[in-house]
Design an enzyme around this catalytic site. Sequence first.
Site, mmCIF file in Angstrom:
data_model
loop_
_atom_site.group_PDB
_atom_site.id
_atom_site.type_symbol
_atom_site.label_atom_id
_atom_site.label_comp_id
_atom_site.label_asym_id
_atom_site.label_seq_id
_atom_site.Cartn_x
_atom_site.Cartn_y
_atom_site.Cartn_z
ATOM 1 C CG ASP A 14 44.110 41.366 31.488
ATOM 2 O OD1 ASP A 14 43.573 40.767 32.435
ATOM 3 O OD2 ASP A 14 43.551 41.549 30.394
ATOM 4 C CG HIS A 42 43.439 41.972 40.750
ATOM 5 N ND1 HIS A 42 43.155 43.056 41.548
ATOM 6 C CD2 HIS A 42 43.032 42.319 39.498
ATOM 7 C CE1 HIS A 42 42.590 44.002 40.810
ATOM 8 N NE2 HIS A 42 42.509 43.573 39.576
#
Length: 432
Positions: A14, A42
Amino acid sequence: MGKSVVILGAQWGDEGKGKIVDLLTDRVKYVVRYQGGHNAGHTLIINGEKTVLRLIPSGILRENVTCLIGNGVVLSPAALMQEMGELESRGINVRERLLISEACPLILPYHVAMDHAREAALGKNKIGTTGRGIGPAYEDKVARRGLRVGDLFNREAFAEKLKTILDYYNFQLVNYYKAEAVDFQKTLDDVMAVADIITGMVADVTTMLDKARKNGDNILFEGAQGTMLDIDHGTYPFVTSSNTTAGGVATGAGFGPRNLDYVLGIIKAYCTRVGGGPFTTELFDEVGSEIARKGNEFGAVTGRPRRCGWFDAVAIRRAIQLNSISGFCMTKLDVLDGFDEVKICVAYKMPNGDILDYAPLAAKDWEGVEPIYETMPGWKENTFGVTDVNQLPEACRNYVKRIEEVTGVPVDILSTGPDRVETMILRDPFAA
């Protein structure tokens, strides 16, 4: 000569890899996924429009880029079709620009069922998987019983293999986990309905990459998750099921390790983690809550809240060792705006008093570890969207410089917002 660059997460995932991949793809001809599956989201924001990619490489949004999925990726036909449909509905040409290794293991419904059954059985001790069947699919690969993309070329042989493996899974699901069995015919029909589409995109990824390198083309390898979640080098057992480190490029795409020119480690200006597992700098106070709020720290795929903490240079030093990181891209610098002080963890204090400069390997070795912090002045100015490093507050620049000093790696890219234009490239990885 072309350059081959790896972009990977240097923390627990992340970190903002998708945006940086998208930013740099205007320089490349190929973008390659080499590990993981559709468990990694993503998030890209371009001209204010949000796109979340889970399986297809982020380069798909650049029409001159060819995207490759290497053998190290576990591929869900259902997830692939859904993502292709979402992109094609927006006019993005996917089928002519996406190529897949026939050696990719398939994720099928029994993998998902097993994932959920195991997590439910573990209760409070669960790993914290995304429940998308990633781990069970990798298990099948290692056990040499799994179905692969190449098996889709022969319906009869596929059906025979599927029957055998489904009997194996259903016995466990029904008799041990007291869960429902997975239907053979529905599984077969659903996969065969999209088999021709998938096999139409099959390519020899290794040969394509070798030719691209010899032709002088720029290649970008897009990592998923983060270094500290690596199956071998992460906080085991609270890890993912693939090699998230740079070594995964060689095994997961068939690209020789001597051919890599630059490894870009993506780091947040602080740290986050999803799910269980050690997290030495985790904050349980208002500061942690404020970082989570300002950083919008919720998983792109799962929606789960992320745990937040100060920057951990100890864990990062381990990531540098594992990946031979050439330079960092620091994201979400703007999230730290407004704090009176900011902290960097520079060492760990063990329960016996020993001081560690590098993170332990197994999760059990993190028990009782205390962070040793350096505290620095914060900054009140707004850095969101700043694109000139000289316009950053002095305290902010000092913070970045100190991270460079305690890790020994330069920060080559700074990100101050989610859009691709909200970025400062101090040293271009493809020109380095």
